[in-house]
Design a protein around this motif. Structure first.
Motif, PDB file in Angstrom:
ATOM      1  N   GLY A   1      -0.504  -7.101  -9.679  1.00 34.91           N
ATOM      2  CA  GLY A   1      -1.630  -6.669  -9.040  1.00 34.91           C
ATOM      3  C   GLY A   1      -2.195  -5.341  -8.885  1.00 34.91           C
ATOM      4  N   GLY A   2      -1.902  -4.548 -10.035  1.00 38.03           N
ATOM      5  CA  GLY A   2      -2.466  -3.190 -10.180  1.00 38.03           C
ATOM      6  C   GLY A   2      -1.685  -2.298  -9.745  1.00 38.03           C
ATOM      7  N   PHE A   3      -0.526  -2.258  -9.946  1.00 32.12           N
ATOM      8  CA  PHE A   3       0.668  -1.194  -9.522  1.00 32.12           C
ATOM      9  C   PHE A   3       0.273   0.017  -9.848  1.00 32.12           C
ATOM     10  CE2 PHE A   3       4.396   1.064 -10.170  1.00 32.12           C
ATOM     11  CZ  PHE A   3       5.003   1.177  -9.062  1.00 32.12           C
ATOM     12  N   GLY A   4       0.087   0.209 -11.043  1.00 33.00           N
ATOM     13  CA  GLY A   4      -0.421   1.449 -11.519  1.00 33.00           C
ATOM     14  C   GLY A   4      -1.536   2.218 -11.054  1.00 33.00           C
ATOM     15  N   LEU A   5      -2.556   1.099 -10.892  1.00 30.46           N
ATOM     16  CA  LEU A   5      -3.908   1.892 -10.372  1.00 30.46           C
ATOM     17  C   LEU A   5      -3.759   2.168  -8.756  1.00 30.46           C
ATOM     18  CD1 LEU A   5      -6.488  -0.796 -11.738  1.00 30.46           C
ATOM     19  CD2 LEU A   5      -5.957   1.477 -12.417  1.00 30.46           C
ATOM     20  N   ILE A   6      -3.028   1.418  -8.032  1.00 27.04           N
ATOM     21  CA  ILE A   6      -2.760   1.782  -6.774  1.00 27.04           C
ATOM     22  C   ILE A   6      -2.103   3.171  -6.684  1.00 27.04           C
ATOM     23  CG2 ILE A   6      -1.258   1.169  -4.808  1.00 27.04           C
ATOM     24  CD1 ILE A   6      -1.697  -1.808  -5.234  1.00 27.04           C
ATOM     25  N   SER A   7      -0.964   3.153  -7.492  1.00 29.29           N
ATOM     26  CA  SER A   7      -0.254   4.465  -7.775  1.00 29.29           C
ATOM     27  C   SER A   7      -1.304   5.959  -7.795  1.00 29.29           C
ATOM     28  CB  SER A   7       0.654   4.476  -8.392  1.00 29.29           C
ATOM     29  OG  SER A   7       1.399   5.794  -9.040  1.00 29.29           O
TER      30      SER A   7
ATOM     31  N   ILE B   1       0.809  -1.147  -0.076  1.00 25.59           N
ATOM     32  CA  ILE B   1       0.071  -0.122   0.091  1.00 25.59           C
ATOM     33  C   ILE B   1       0.840   1.332  -0.060  1.00 25.59           C
ATOM     34  CG2 ILE B   1      -0.219   0.119   2.403  1.00 25.59           C
ATOM     35  CD1 ILE B   1      -2.835   0.775  -0.034  1.00 25.59           C
ATOM     36  N   GLN B   2       2.215   1.144   0.257  1.00 24.69           N
ATOM     37  CA  GLN B   2       2.972   2.321   0.469  1.00 24.69           C
ATOM     38  C   GLN B   2       3.670   2.562  -0.948  1.00 24.69           C
ATOM     39  OE1 GLN B   2       5.775   1.960   3.857  1.00 24.69           O
ATOM     40  NE2 GLN B   2       3.970   2.372   5.288  1.00 24.69           N
ATOM     41  N   ILE B   3       3.287   1.794  -1.960  1.00 21.27           N
ATOM     42  CA  ILE B   3       4.067   1.823  -3.143  1.00 21.27           C
ATOM     43  C   ILE B   3       4.137   3.202  -3.862  1.00 21.27           C
ATOM     44  CG2 ILE B   3       1.932   1.591  -4.766  1.00 21.27           C
ATOM     45  CD1 ILE B   3       5.603  -0.059  -5.022  1.00 21.27           C
ATOM     46  N   ILE B   4       3.015   4.247  -3.650  1.00 24.27           N
ATOM     47  CA  ILE B   4       3.342   5.732  -4.339  1.00 24.27           C
ATOM     48  C   ILE B   4       4.098   6.278  -3.627  1.00 24.27           C
ATOM     49  CG2 ILE B   4       1.299   6.456  -2.156  1.00 24.27           C
ATOM     50  CD1 ILE B   4       2.102   7.759  -6.262  1.00 24.27           C
ATOM     51  N   LYS B   5       4.453   6.291  -2.420  1.00 20.45           N
ATOM     52  CA  LYS B   5       5.656   6.764  -1.643  1.00 20.45           C
ATOM     53  C   LYS B   5       7.022   6.577  -2.257  1.00 20.45           C
ATOM     54  CE  LYS B   5       7.799   7.579   2.784  1.00 20.45           C
ATOM     55  NZ  LYS B   5       7.487   7.407   4.168  1.00 20.45           N
ATOM     56  N   ALA B   6       7.354   5.112  -2.430  1.00 17.55           N
ATOM     57  CA  ALA B   6       8.294   4.510  -2.937  1.00 17.55           C
ATOM     58  C   ALA B   6       8.780   5.222  -4.419  1.00 17.55           C
ATOM     59  CB  ALA B   6       8.571   3.085  -2.952  1.00 17.55           C
ATOM     60  N   GLN B   7       7.443   5.196  -5.191  1.00 19.00           N
ATOM     61  CA  GLN B   7       7.601   5.440  -6.340  1.00 19.00           C
ATOM     62  C   GLN B   7       8.259   7.045  -6.582  1.00 19.00           C
ATOM     63  OE1 GLN B   7       4.173   6.186  -8.531  1.00 19.00           O
ATOM     64  NE2 GLN B   7       4.771   4.983 -10.306  1.00 19.00           N
ATOM     65  N   GLU B   8       7.516   7.951  -5.923  1.00 18.95           N
ATOM     66  CA  GLU B   8       7.926   9.295  -5.911  1.00 18.95           C
ATOM     67  C   GLU B   8       9.232   9.405  -5.294  1.00 18.95           C
ATOM     68  OE1 GLU B   8       5.141  10.506  -7.842  1.00 18.95           O
ATOM     69  OE2 GLU B   8       6.414  11.885  -7.199  1.00 18.95           O
ATOM     70  N   GLU B   9       9.865   8.664  -4.286  1.00 19.37           N
ATOM     71  CA  GLU B   9      11.072   8.920  -3.839  1.00 19.37           C
ATOM     72  C   GLU B   9      12.152   8.411  -4.883  1.00 19.37           C
ATOM     73  OE1 GLU B   9      10.450   7.993   0.970  1.00 19.37           O
ATOM     74  OE2 GLU B   9      11.127   6.443  -0.272  1.00 19.37           O
ATOM     75  N   GLU B  10      11.753   7.266  -5.894  1.00 17.41           N
ATOM     76  CA  GLU B  10      12.469   6.906  -6.773  1.00 17.41           C
ATOM     77  C   GLU B  10      12.738   8.023  -7.647  1.00 17.41           C
ATOM     78  OE1 GLU B  10      14.915   4.367  -9.342  1.00 17.41           O
ATOM     79  OE2 GLU B  10      14.593   4.456  -7.174  1.00 17.41           O
ATOM     80  N   ARG B  11      11.615   8.684  -8.250  1.00 14.83           N
ATOM     81  CA  ARG B  11      11.496   9.570  -9.116  1.00 14.83           C
ATOM     82  C   ARG B  11      12.624  10.812  -8.695  1.00 14.83           C
ATOM     83  NH1 ARG B  11       5.497   8.977 -10.605  1.00 14.83           N
ATOM     84  NH2 ARG B  11       5.603   7.854 -12.639  1.00 14.83           N
TER      85      ARG B  11
END
Length: 391
Positions: A346-352, A171-181
């Motif tokens: 499992g819907g990585f993009g949709l969760i983001s 569920i914390q994937i959006i935070k990790a995605q932004e940190e990576e960017r």
């Protein structure tokens, strides 16, 4: 063959450990830099408060000095006219003068303390700024070293590591995605380091050949020009993917139109993009969020939906914007997303996307039917630009 596999495995492990060590050092430097920045903010605030206190105590000293002069005049007058005042009045006059003198001494001492404290804070703030600058320089140098050490193999390791991280983030994937960017954005200037090194080598070759073999030097210059052009194109593409500058220069609508045109050319998927209403005071975070939502949605359609047509409607209302994205693709079972959990599919993009909308207190709805396409309904509150008046 077995030996080759073992050597490749060992090499991969060495590369991964080296990259991990360097990245750990970078993470520690990021922490140091961030800590120093926070210390700068704290010191700036403390220094500002201290300056206000210093100004107040200086003003108090000036008022007390005036009061002390007046009390001395009163004492002189009482002394000359001793018989005109009672003993109690004379005592109060002396006590008043003594009280003012004591208070003035205390205020002067406090004034000196504040000045010393102010000077100390200014020195500490200066040192904190130096620490931030040194940490940023070291981060840049480590990024360049990482690029030289790993080359193309680093990209493989990062991709493998990214797949493993996706299984754990949930569920914390959006935070990790932004940190990576953010991490990638800080290292943009280091990304093409290998190409720039090649450019330098080519330039040196041309320098040696320009007198002895001019024709060969021309050929090398042509190659050099091609390398520079390709590198520049890569850098521009990376920068645009990370943060389209046109969002700031042109606004949300022109940026989306340009992106959708490029998307249609590359994917061969027909996209209908319509807008209704206008909003000239759209806050940057809202513009960026809407752009990322459209970007993520149509990229998912390209990868998974097998659609031939996409409709995107963006509507600006008084207090919110509405975004509708519909495709005629294969669709999917929404309930299956709940059971796939942390699976890579499992819907990585949709969760983001959902996380992005929720961060702005918006609403995210998705409807999909197998064989009948997918529909996204997104509502985001319109946050006025900071400092812009509605009047």
């Amino acid at each position: 063959m077995a030996n080759n596999r073992v050597d490749t495995s060992n090499l991969d492990q060495i590369i991964k450990k080296t990259v991990e060590a360097i990245n750990n050092s970078k993470a520690e430097l990021f922490d140091i830099a961030e800590g120093a920045r926070k210390e700068c903010v704290r010191l700036e605030k403390e220094l500002e408060e201290l300056k206000l206190k210093t100004a107040e105590v200086i003003e108090s000293v000036q008022l007390l000095e005036i009061a002390l002069k007046e009390s001395k005049k009163q004492l002189m007058f009482v002394s000359k006219s001793y018989d005109k005042y009672s003993e109690d009045e004379i005592r109060k006059t002396y006590e008043n003068a003594d009280n003012i003198r004591v208070e003035l001494a205390v205020k002067r001492e406090r004034e000196q303390y504040y000045i010393r404290r102010r000077n100390e804070l200014e020195l500490r703030l200066k040192e904190a700024y130096k620490t931030v600058k040194k940490a940023d320089n070291l981060i840049s140098q480590i990024g360049a070293s990482l690029s030289y050490l790993t080359g193309d193999l680093e990209n493989v390791s990062l991709q493998l590591e990214d797949l493993r991280q996706r299984q754990l983030l949930g569920i914390q994937i959006i935070k990790a995605q932004e940190e990576e960017r953010q991490r990638v954005a800080r290292e943009i200037h280091d990304g093409p380091a290998q190409s720039m090194s090649n450019i330098v080598l080519k330039a040196e070759i041309c320098e040696r050949l320009v007198d002895s073999e001019p024709e060969k030097a021309k050929d090398e210059l042509k190659i050099l020009k091609s390398v520079v052009r390709d590198t520049l194109g890569d850098v521009r593409k990376i920068i645009y993917d990370l943060r389209p500058m046109s969002l700031d220069d042109l606004g949300l609508i022109p940026t989306l139109q340009r992106y959708i045109e490029t998307y249609q050319e590359e994917s061969k998927i027909a996209v209908s993009f319509k807008t209704r209403g206008t909003c000239d005071q759209l806050k940057p975070v809202v513009s960026l969020t809407v752009f990322r939502l459209v970007q993520e949605a149509i990229n998912n359609i390209k990868k998974h939906a097998h659609a031939s047509k996409v409709t995107i409607n963006l509507e600006f209302l008084e207090k919110e914007l509405k975004l509708y994205i519909v495709d005629n693709g294969v669709g999917f079972d929404i309930d299956s997303l709940k059971t796939r959990g942390h699976n890579n599919n499992g819907g990585f993009g949709l969760i983001s996307m959902r996380e992005r909308v929720q961060l702005l207190d918006g609403n995210f709805e998705i409807n999909s039917t197998i064989g009948k396409g997918t529909r996204l309904y997104i509502t985001v509150p319109l946050i006025p630009e900071e400092g812009v008046s509605d009047g």
